[in-house]
Design a protein around this motif. Structure first.
Motif, PDB file in Angstrom:
ATOM      1  N   VAL A   1       0.851  -1.186   0.000  1.00 49.79           N
ATOM      2  CA  VAL A   1       0.000   0.000   0.000  1.00 49.79           C
ATOM      3  C   VAL A   1       0.886   1.234   0.000  1.00 49.79           C
ATOM      4  CG1 VAL A   1      -1.789   1.290   1.206  1.00 49.79           C
ATOM      5  CG2 VAL A   1      -1.814  -1.218   1.248  1.00 49.79           C
ATOM      6  N   GLU A   2       0.766   2.038  -1.077  1.00 46.92           N
ATOM      7  CA  GLU A   2       1.547   3.266  -1.186  1.00 46.92           C
ATOM      8  C   GLU A   2       0.797   4.447  -0.573  1.00 46.92           C
ATOM      9  OE1 GLU A   2       2.066   1.051  -5.222  1.00 46.92           O
ATOM     10  OE2 GLU A   2       0.461   1.497  -3.793  1.00 46.92           O
ATOM     11  N   SER A   3       1.548   5.442  -0.155  1.00 46.28           N
ATOM     12  CA  SER A   3       0.986   6.686   0.336  1.00 46.28           C
ATOM     13  C   SER A   3       2.027   7.788   0.156  1.00 46.28           C
ATOM     14  CB  SER A   3       0.580   6.569   1.808  1.00 46.28           C
ATOM     15  OG  SER A   3       1.717   6.280   2.605  1.00 46.28           O
TER      16      SER A   3
ATOM     17  N   CYS B   1       5.688   2.997   1.238  1.00 46.18           N
ATOM     18  CA  CYS B   1       5.042   1.760   0.814  1.00 46.18           C
ATOM     19  C   CYS B   1       5.056   0.807   2.003  1.00 46.18           C
ATOM     20  CB  CYS B   1       5.780   1.152  -0.368  1.00 46.18           C
ATOM     21  SG  CYS B   1       5.182  -0.473  -0.888  1.00 46.18           S
ATOM     22  N   ALA B   2       3.865   0.479   2.490  1.00 45.46           N
ATOM     23  CA  ALA B   2       3.730  -0.440   3.610  1.00 45.46           C
ATOM     24  C   ALA B   2       3.465  -1.841   3.077  1.00 45.46           C
ATOM     25  CB  ALA B   2       2.592   0.012   4.510  1.00 45.46           C
ATOM     26  N   ALA B   3       4.239  -2.797   3.552  1.00 46.22           N
ATOM     27  CA  ALA B   3       4.118  -4.181   3.090  1.00 46.22           C
ATOM     28  C   ALA B   3       3.616  -5.080   4.203  1.00 46.22           C
ATOM     29  CB  ALA B   3       5.463  -4.677   2.587  1.00 46.22           C
TER      30      ALA B   3
ATOM     31  N   VAL C   1       1.482   8.260 -11.851  1.00 44.34           N
ATOM     32  CA  VAL C   1       1.111   7.373 -10.754  1.00 44.34           C
ATOM     33  C   VAL C   1       2.350   6.536 -10.425  1.00 44.34           C
ATOM     34  CG1 VAL C   1      -0.363   5.486  -9.989  1.00 44.34           C
ATOM     35  CG2 VAL C   1      -1.293   7.275 -11.475  1.00 44.34           C
ATOM     36  N   HIS C   2       2.736   6.555  -9.166  1.00 36.39           N
ATOM     37  CA  HIS C   2       3.926   5.849  -8.719  1.00 36.39           C
ATOM     38  C   HIS C   2       3.521   4.569  -7.997  1.00 36.39           C
ATOM     39  CE1 HIS C   2       5.836   9.579  -9.800  1.00 36.39           C
ATOM     40  NE2 HIS C   2       7.031   9.096  -9.496  1.00 36.39           N
ATOM     41  N   TYR C   3       4.169   3.461  -8.385  1.00 39.95           N
ATOM     42  CA  TYR C   3       3.832   2.145  -7.847  1.00 39.95           C
ATOM     43  C   TYR C   3       5.012   1.543  -7.104  1.00 39.95           C
ATOM     44  CZ  TYR C   3      -0.009   2.324 -11.231  1.00 39.95           C
ATOM     45  OH  TYR C   3      -1.131   2.681 -11.949  1.00 39.95           O
ATOM     46  N   CYS C   4       4.706   0.884  -6.014  1.00 38.16           N
ATOM     47  CA  CYS C   4       5.665   0.101  -5.262  1.00 38.16           C
ATOM     48  C   CYS C   4       5.518  -1.357  -5.715  1.00 38.16           C
ATOM     49  CB  CYS C   4       5.338   0.253  -3.783  1.00 38.16           C
ATOM     50  SG  CYS C   4       6.256  -0.786  -2.659  1.00 38.16           S
ATOM     51  N   ALA C   5       6.635  -2.076  -5.815  1.00 38.61           N
ATOM     52  CA  ALA C   5       6.593  -3.466  -6.260  1.00 38.61           C
ATOM     53  C   ALA C   5       7.583  -4.304  -5.474  1.00 38.61           C
ATOM     54  CB  ALA C   5       6.905  -3.551  -7.752  1.00 38.61           C
ATOM     55  N   ALA C   6       7.247  -5.589  -5.309  1.00 42.57           N
ATOM     56  CA  ALA C   6       8.107  -6.519  -4.578  1.00 42.57           C
ATOM     57  C   ALA C   6       8.395  -7.739  -5.441  1.00 42.57           C
ATOM     58  CB  ALA C   6       7.445  -6.944  -3.274  1.00 42.57           C
ATOM     59  N   GLY C   7       9.609  -8.251  -5.330  1.00 45.68           N
ATOM     60  CA  GLY C   7       9.969  -9.425  -6.103  1.00 45.68           C
ATOM     61  C   GLY C   7      10.976 -10.290  -5.393  1.00 45.68           C
TER      62      GLY C   7
ATOM     63  N   GLY D   1       6.611  -9.614  -8.622  1.00 45.67           N
ATOM     64  CA  GLY D   1       5.368 -10.379  -8.613  1.00 45.67           C
ATOM     65  C   GLY D   1       4.230  -9.710  -7.871  1.00 45.67           C
ATOM     66  N   TYR D   2       4.538  -8.662  -7.126  1.00 45.92           N
ATOM     67  CA  TYR D   2       3.526  -8.012  -6.302  1.00 45.92           C
ATOM     68  C   TYR D   2       3.595  -6.510  -6.512  1.00 45.92           C
ATOM     69  CZ  TYR D   2       3.643 -12.576  -4.115  1.00 45.92           C
ATOM     70  OH  TYR D   2       3.616 -13.932  -3.893  1.00 45.92           O
ATOM     71  N   TRP D   3       2.402  -5.911  -6.614  1.00 44.25           N
ATOM     72  CA  TRP D   3       2.295  -4.486  -6.899  1.00 44.25           C
ATOM     73  C   TRP D   3       1.275  -3.829  -5.994  1.00 44.25           C
ATOM     74  CZ3 TRP D   3       5.218  -2.116 -10.765  1.00 44.25           C
ATOM     75  CH2 TRP D   3       5.976  -2.985 -11.566  1.00 44.25           C
ATOM     76  N   GLY D   4       1.521  -2.574  -5.656  1.00 46.28           N
ATOM     77  CA  GLY D   4       0.538  -1.780  -4.948  1.00 46.28           C
ATOM     78  C   GLY D   4      -0.432  -1.140  -5.908  1.00 46.28           C
ATOM     79  N   GLN D   5      -1.356  -0.351  -5.353  1.00 45.87           N
ATOM     80  CA  GLN D   5      -2.398   0.270  -6.170  1.00 45.87           C
ATOM     81  C   GLN D   5      -1.948   1.587  -6.783  1.00 45.87           C
ATOM     82  OE1 GLN D   5      -2.168   0.670  -2.959  1.00 45.87           O
ATOM     83  NE2 GLN D   5      -2.505   2.878  -2.681  1.00 45.87           N
TER      84      GLN D   5
END
Length: 124
Positions: free
Chosen positions: A5-7, A22-24, A93-99, A112-116
């Motif tokens: 979740v980005e903020s 970005c909270a994971a 729009v800025h996105y946080c992602a995890a891999g 593999g994982y993306w925020g909104q």
């Protein structure tokens, strides 16, 4: 599995600063490398910044190098993007992602994982 979740987005004047967070979720956050990407209207999503799972390695797109700083706090399951000297062309729009286990930290397919996403608007 990781939920992100980005903020921290908003409207800022050119030359100003913003800090995205970005909270994971999940207990294995420290095993993921993290990235920030952005997408402007009518354009493809582009890489912004990468940080390794330990935080020891970072990598930036040429367009933001020297202006943006990525960091993480594994104890808090957080990733940050400090953005300074913002320009109108940073509007997106800025996105946080995890891999995990992928290659090419600047490639979307490595994550593999993306925020909104969170909107950043820089006015001139």
């Amino acid at each position: 599995q990781v939920q992100l979740v980005e903020s921290g987005g908003g409207l800022v004047l050119a030359g100003g600063s913003l800090k995205l967070s970005c909270a994971a979720s999940g207990r294995t956050f420290s095993s993921y490398y993290m990235g920030w990407f952005r997408q402007a209207p009518g354009k493809e999503r582009e890489f912004v910044a990468f940080i390794s799972s330990s935080g020891g390695n970072t990598y930036y797109a040429d367009s933001v190098k020297g202006r943006f700083t990525i960091s993480r706090d594994n104890a808090k399951n957080m990733v940050y993007l400090q953005m300074n000297s913002l320009k109108p062309e940073d509007t997106a729009v800025h996105y946080c992602a995890a891999g995990r286990g992928g290659s090419g930290p600047s490639e979307s397919r490595a994550y593999g994982y993306w925020g909104q996403g969170t909107q950043v608007t820089v006015s001139s």
